[in-house]
Design a protein around this motif. Structure first.
Motif, PDB file in Angstrom:
ATOM      1  N   GLY A  99       0.799  -1.218   0.000  1.00  0.00           N
ATOM      2  CA  GLY A  99       0.000   0.000   0.000  1.00  0.00           C
ATOM      3  C   GLY A  99       0.830   1.264   0.000  1.00  0.00           C
ATOM      4  O   GLY A  99       0.455   2.272  -0.588  1.00  0.00           O
ATOM      5  N   ALA A 100       1.950   1.248   0.660  1.00  0.00           N
ATOM      6  CA  ALA A 100       2.745   2.470   0.798  1.00  0.00           C
ATOM      7  C   ALA A 100       3.868   2.475  -0.228  1.00  0.00           C
ATOM      8  O   ALA A 100       4.531   1.473  -0.456  1.00  0.00           O
ATOM      9  CB  ALA A 100       3.344   2.549   2.195  1.00  0.00           C
ATOM     10  N   ARG A 101       4.034   3.621  -0.831  1.00  0.00           N
ATOM     11  CA  ARG A 101       5.119   3.800  -1.771  1.00  0.00           C
ATOM     12  C   ARG A 101       6.381   4.140  -0.989  1.00  0.00           C
ATOM     13  O   ARG A 101       6.338   4.957  -0.066  1.00  0.00           O
ATOM     14  CB  ARG A 101       4.784   4.951  -2.719  1.00  0.00           C
ATOM     15  N   TRP A 110       8.872  12.184  -7.378  1.00  0.00           N
ATOM     16  CA  TRP A 110      10.094  12.794  -7.912  1.00  0.00           C
ATOM     17  C   TRP A 110      11.242  11.789  -7.883  1.00  0.00           C
ATOM     18  O   TRP A 110      12.063  11.726  -8.813  1.00  0.00           O
ATOM     19  CB  TRP A 110      10.476  14.038  -7.109  1.00  0.00           C
ATOM     20  N   GLY A 111      11.333  11.008  -6.835  1.00  0.00           N
ATOM     21  CA  GLY A 111      12.382   9.994  -6.748  1.00  0.00           C
ATOM     22  C   GLY A 111      12.218   8.924  -7.812  1.00  0.00           C
ATOM     23  O   GLY A 111      13.192   8.492  -8.431  1.00  0.00           O
ATOM     24  N   LEU A 112      10.974   8.478  -8.035  1.00  0.00           N
ATOM     25  CA  LEU A 112      10.726   7.483  -9.073  1.00  0.00           C
ATOM     26  C   LEU A 112      11.035   8.031 -10.457  1.00  0.00           C
ATOM     27  O   LEU A 112      11.562   7.324 -11.319  1.00  0.00           O
ATOM     28  CB  LEU A 112       9.276   7.008  -9.001  1.00  0.00           C
ATOM     29  N   ALA A 113      10.712   9.317 -10.679  1.00  0.00           N
ATOM     30  CA  ALA A 113      11.020   9.937 -11.970  1.00  0.00           C
ATOM     31  C   ALA A 113      12.525  10.015 -12.182  1.00  0.00           C
ATOM     32  O   ALA A 113      13.026   9.773 -13.285  1.00  0.00           O
ATOM     33  CB  ALA A 113      10.398  11.322 -12.054  1.00  0.00           C
ATOM     34  N   GLY A 114      13.260  10.333 -11.139  1.00  0.00           N
ATOM     35  CA  GLY A 114      14.719  10.383 -11.247  1.00  0.00           C
ATOM     36  C   GLY A 114      15.318   9.025 -11.530  1.00  0.00           C
ATOM     37  O   GLY A 114      16.235   8.890 -12.335  1.00  0.00           O
ATOM     38  N   ILE A 115      14.795   7.994 -10.880  1.00  0.00           N
ATOM     39  CA  ILE A 115      15.302   6.643 -11.110  1.00  0.00           C
ATOM     40  C   ILE A 115      15.015   6.195 -12.526  1.00  0.00           C
ATOM     41  O   ILE A 115      15.872   5.652 -13.219  1.00  0.00           O
ATOM     42  CB  ILE A 115      14.705   5.663 -10.076  1.00  0.00           C
ATOM     43  N   SER A 116      13.795   6.453 -12.993  1.00  0.00           N
ATOM     44  CA  SER A 116      13.466   6.012 -14.369  1.00  0.00           C
ATOM     45  C   SER A 116      14.243   6.816 -15.388  1.00  0.00           C
ATOM     46  O   SER A 116      14.611   6.287 -16.438  1.00  0.00           O
ATOM     47  CB  SER A 116      11.968   6.142 -14.625  1.00  0.00           C
ATOM     48  N   ASP A 117      14.545   8.071 -15.104  1.00  0.00           N
ATOM     49  CA  ASP A 117      15.316   8.876 -16.048  1.00  0.00           C
ATOM     50  C   ASP A 117      16.779   8.436 -16.091  1.00  0.00           C
ATOM     51  O   ASP A 117      17.384   8.401 -17.153  1.00  0.00           O
ATOM     52  CB  ASP A 117      15.229  10.360 -15.652  1.00  0.00           C
TER      53      ASP A 117
END
Length: 166
Positions: A147-149, A154-161
């Protein structure tokens, strides 16, 4: 033609360096203007420039050939490794776990439209296939949705980038 030969023979007798050093600073012309007025000066400048350009392009051609050769060598090595890996995988590939997959399909197709049941059936089939391939027995004790991310958007966007392939 005779003029050029006479200049060459005169330059050979006197020597280019001796001739260039023989120029003296006079009131009418400087040493540089006397050198530029010399007919052999521009010929030697042209020869030096042409030789420099030819050397640069020759070295570039050698580098291009070298990198092309290295590329073909590395491609051949990679293709050999891939073919060996494919042969090894084909010879060591176990037969798929047909009864386990059929059981998972039966769970998914038993009339329930709940997507969670389908996901659990797929997870069960994957674990069963992995356990059959490994030779060990694994059991699924519990399946829970997280349930919890753990990271912010922003962190996920940085990792995927930063992990995107080139």
């Amino acid at each position: 033609m005779n003029f050029a030969l006479s200049l060459l023979s005169e330059a050979a007798e006197q020597g280019v360096i001796d001739r260039l050093q023989a120029f003296t600073d006079s009131e009418g012309q400087s040493i540089a203007s006397q050198q530029m007025a010399d007919p052999d000066y521009w010929g030697s400048v042209g020869i030096i420039a042409l030789a420099g350009i030819l050397v640069v392009f020759l070295i570039l051609a050698i580098l291009i050939f070298f990198f092309w050769l290295m590329g073909t060598i590395f491609k051949a090595v990679d293709n050999k490794k891939k073919s060996k890996a494919a042969e090894k995988a084909a010879s060591a590939a176990p037969t798929p776990a047909a009864p386990v997959i059929e059981a998972a399909e039966d769970i998914a197709d038993n009339g329930e439209t709940d997507q969670d049941e389908e996901i659990m059936a797929v997870i069960a089939a994957a674990v069963a296939a992995y356990s059959e391939q490994d030779g060990k027995e694994y059991r699924i004790l519990d399946v829970q949705r997280s349930g919890a991310r753990t990271r912010s958007a922003w962190g996920l966007a940085g990792i995927s980038d930063n992990t995107r392939p080139f």
